[in-house]
Design a protein around this motif. Structure first.
Motif, PDB file in Angstrom:
ATOM      1  N   LYS A 144      -7.084  -5.763  -1.276  1.00 45.81           N
ATOM      2  CA  LYS A 144      -8.214  -4.840  -1.445  1.00 45.81           C
ATOM      3  C   LYS A 144      -9.453  -5.382  -0.745  1.00 45.81           C
ATOM      4  CE  LYS A 144      -6.791  -2.559  -5.715  1.00 45.81           C
ATOM      5  NZ  LYS A 144      -7.019  -2.402  -7.170  1.00 45.81           N
ATOM      6  N   ASP A 160      -3.829  -5.782  -5.228  1.00 42.38           N
ATOM      7  CA  ASP A 160      -5.114  -6.475  -5.422  1.00 42.38           C
ATOM      8  C   ASP A 160      -5.406  -7.503  -4.326  1.00 42.38           C
ATOM      9  OD1 ASP A 160      -5.160  -6.589  -9.090  1.00 42.38           O
ATOM     10  OD2 ASP A 160      -5.701  -5.020  -7.652  1.00 42.38           O
ATOM     11  N   THR A 171      -6.507  -1.286   4.832  1.00 44.42           N
ATOM     12  CA  THR A 171      -6.525   0.133   4.515  1.00 44.42           C
ATOM     13  C   THR A 171      -5.275   0.791   5.096  1.00 44.42           C
ATOM     14  OG1 THR A 171      -7.832   0.658   6.490  1.00 44.42           O
ATOM     15  CG2 THR A 171      -9.040   0.343   4.432  1.00 44.42           C
ATOM     16  N   SER A 186       0.838  -1.189   0.000  1.00 44.27           N
ATOM     17  CA  SER A 186       0.000   0.000   0.000  1.00 44.27           C
ATOM     18  C   SER A 186       0.874   1.240   0.000  1.00 44.27           C
ATOM     19  CB  SER A 186      -0.903  -0.006   1.245  1.00 44.27           C
ATOM     20  OG  SER A 186      -1.814   1.076   1.217  1.00 44.27           O
TER      21      SER A 186
END
Length: 125
Positions: free
Chosen positions: A65, A62, A69, A49
């Motif tokens: 996801k 991916d 976060t 990320s």
């Protein structure tokens, strides 16, 4: 001196959650591109990320996801990786990284000059 210190790793059962923290010093997290990477056993470093330093947009690989976060708290000068619904394949050493000049979203290790020491995340099945 730029320093990054990760905390929050540990052992968790599949389906569980962890929050990784990366306390920054020597720079403001709002002024640097920041990212999380991980290295699973026997695998290459993977960009998980990132947050773009110009517009605050975020990137997630991916495979995480809908489960992970990334955020930052400028008052604490800390970046976070919130990990939910953890899977055994998330087992890895997680590193935070920062750089004042990185552009773009997809995190590439060579573009980051400053790294933390890493924190182990182990997800049991």
């Amino acid at each position: 001196e730029v320093q990054l210190v990760e905390t929050g790793g540990g052992l968790v059962q599949a389906g569980g959650s962890l929050r990784l923290s990366c306390a920054a010093s020597g720079f403001a997290v709002d002024e640097y591109g920041v990212a999380w990477f991980r290295r699973a056993p026997g695998k290459d470093l993977e960009g998980v990320s990132s947050i773009n330093r110009n517009d605050g947009s975020t990137y997630l690989v991916d495979s995480v996801k809908g489960r992970f976060t990334m955020s930052k708290d400028t008052t604490k000068n800390t970046i976070y990786l919130h990990m939910n619904d953890l899977k055994p394949e998330d087992t890895a050493v997680y590193y935070c990284a920062a750089d004042p000049q990185v552009l773009g979203l997809v995190p590439i290790p060579a573009f980051y000059d400053h790294w933390g020491q890493g924190t182990q995340v182990t997800v049991s099945s």
